[in-house]
Design a protein around this motif. Sequence first.
Motif, short mmCIF file in Angstrom:
data_model
loop_
_atom_site.label_atom_id
_atom_site.label_comp_id
_atom_site.label_asym_id
_atom_site.label_seq_id
_atom_site.Cartn_x
_atom_site.Cartn_y
_atom_site.Cartn_z
N ILE A 234 0.88 -1.23 0.24
CA ILE A 234 0.02 0.09 0.02
C ILE A 234 0.90 1.29 0.08
O ILE A 234 0.74 2.41 -0.79
CB ILE A 234 -0.93 0.07 1.38
N SER A 235 1.66 1.24 0.66
CA SER A 235 2.75 2.19 0.75
C SER A 235 4.20 1.72 1.49
O SER A 235 4.18 0.66 1.95
CB SER A 235 2.33 3.59 2.00
N PRO A 236 5.31 2.59 1.68
CA PRO A 236 6.49 2.16 2.20
C PRO A 236 6.21 1.47 3.61
O PRO A 236 7.08 0.69 3.99
CB PRO A 236 7.39 3.42 2.19
N GLU A 237 5.16 2.04 4.33
CA GLU A 237 4.98 1.55 5.69
C GLU A 237 3.98 0.51 5.72
O GLU A 237 4.08 -0.42 6.76
CB GLU A 237 4.31 2.73 6.45
N TRP A 238 3.04 0.43 5.02
CA TRP A 238 1.83 -0.65 5.10
C TRP A 238 1.76 -1.79 3.72
O TRP A 238 2.03 -1.18 2.78
CB TRP A 238 0.69 0.04 5.14
N SER A 239 1.59 -2.71 4.25
CA SER A 239 1.34 -3.88 3.11
C SER A 239 0.36 -4.96 3.72
O SER A 239 0.00 -4.98 4.89
CB SER A 239 2.54 -4.56 2.64
N VAL A 240 -0.40 -5.68 2.64
CA VAL A 240 -1.14 -6.62 3.21
C VAL A 240 -0.85 -7.92 2.29
O VAL A 240 -0.31 -7.89 1.09
CB VAL A 240 -2.83 -6.19 2.87
N GLN A 241 -1.23 -9.21 2.68
CA GLN A 241 -0.80 -10.21 2.24
C GLN A 241 -2.07 -11.13 2.54
O GLN A 241 -2.60 -11.26 3.53
CB GLN A 241 0.32 -10.87 2.84
N VAL A 242 -2.60 -12.03 1.27
CA VAL A 242 -3.37 -13.06 1.40
C VAL A 242 -2.83 -14.15 0.97
O VAL A 242 -2.04 -14.31 -0.02
CB VAL A 242 -4.94 -13.08 0.45
N TYR A 243 -3.21 -15.34 1.68
CA TYR A 243 -2.45 -16.71 1.17
C TYR A 243 -3.27 -17.88 1.48
O TYR A 243 -4.30 -17.76 2.23
CB TYR A 243 -1.12 -16.87 2.01
N GLU A 244 -2.97 -19.05 0.71
CA GLU A 244 -3.39 -20.07 1.25
C GLU A 244 -2.42 -21.34 1.21
O GLU A 244 -1.60 -21.35 0.64
CB GLU A 244 -4.42 -20.76 -0.10
N LYS A 245 -2.57 -22.19 2.28
CA LYS A 245 -1.74 -23.30 2.45
C LYS A 245 -2.47 -24.66 2.69
O LYS A 245 -3.43 -24.80 3.26
CB LYS A 245 -1.02 -23.21 3.90
N TYR A 246 -2.28 -25.42 1.58
CA TYR A 246 -2.91 -26.73 1.44
C TYR A 246 -2.07 -27.86 1.83
O TYR A 246 -0.72 -27.86 1.06
CB TYR A 246 -3.68 -26.89 0.13
N ASN A 247 -2.38 -28.89 2.77
CA ASN A 247 -1.55 -29.94 2.87
C ASN A 247 -2.25 -31.05 3.17
O ASN A 247 -3.48 -31.28 3.29
CB ASN A 247 -0.68 -30.00 4.36
N ARG A 248 -1.99 -32.29 2.29
CA ARG A 248 -2.62 -33.60 2.35
C ARG A 248 -1.87 -34.27 3.21
O ARG A 248 -0.59 -34.74 2.70
CB ARG A 248 -2.67 -33.90 0.79
N LEU A 249 -2.37 -34.82 4.37
CA LEU A 249 -1.78 -35.89 5.26
C LEU A 249 -1.89 -37.22 4.33
O LEU A 249 -2.59 -37.59 3.67
CB LEU A 249 -2.58 -36.03 6.47
N VAL A 250 -0.48 -37.73 4.63
CA VAL A 250 -0.23 -39.12 3.84
C VAL A 250 0.56 -39.88 4.72
O VAL A 250 0.85 -39.51 6.08
CB VAL A 250 1.00 -38.89 2.73
#
Length: 282
Positions: A234-250
């Motif tokens: 957004i600016s040098p001071e502010w940022s935003v992040q969206v993420y997804e973490k998918y794991n398949r147990l084996v």
Amino acid sequence: MLNVGTSFSARLSVLAGTGLLAASIAGMFPASSRADDAPKSSSSTWVVTLGATVEYGPSYEGSKHYTFGALPSFDVHRLGEATEYSAPDDNFDFQLFDLGGLEIGPVVGLRDDRFDLNDLHLQSQRRVRWNFDAGGFAQYWLMENRLRFRTEIRQSLWGGDGLVGDFALDWFQPLGDKWLLSAGPRLSMANSVYMRTNFGISESEAARHGHINAFDAGAGVKSVGFTVAATYTISPEWSVQVYEKYNRLVGDAADSPITSRFGSPDQNIIGFTLNRTFNINF
């Protein structure tokens, strides 16, 4: 960057306040210490990034029930040092050695709080509390600021919760001056202590339940998956992040009745992080 936390059932009570405190700390620094002001000296100025994250995901590893949680993130580097890209599941590390581009050093993280087996009607008081873990990391940029291989080996600091090894390959793609996208596969391994603690069922627990067989979860690969993220500055001071973490147990993690009968091998986490960056002068 440290970006892990306790289980979703306990995070709000244990760590949500930490994320809010981080944002408050950023606001308490005087204007002369913030990122948009001229630093006193690059050798005595540190760039600090504090973040607050909200996640929606399984209430414990192997669960089919989803809840919200909150956790903090943290990053620091000296002003003037090149800023390397990072993934949302990187833990907090400190580089000690650079061996021909191979970066090595200590790493610290937070380990998930685990469920009480009473929730599964196993008539057990066993519970695995949230925990810090520590160990070492190594990473190597196969293509500078584009393709990175990283591994972390971490042991729980108390409670006998065992050892895990995480392996990641990430591609980072800037889009203009504002956007950064990243994506890559994941593989996680664990020793027998970790597997027995989180996925095993003892003979006594099986006998008390009456309808579940004992299960001895052994060491090996526990999950495979991928992580994707999008960060907007957004600016040098502010940022935003969206993420997804998918794991398949084996393996045994998927075969355990804790997963196969009461839960699900598919583990998906969606997160949103708000970051505040500022300078501290010493």
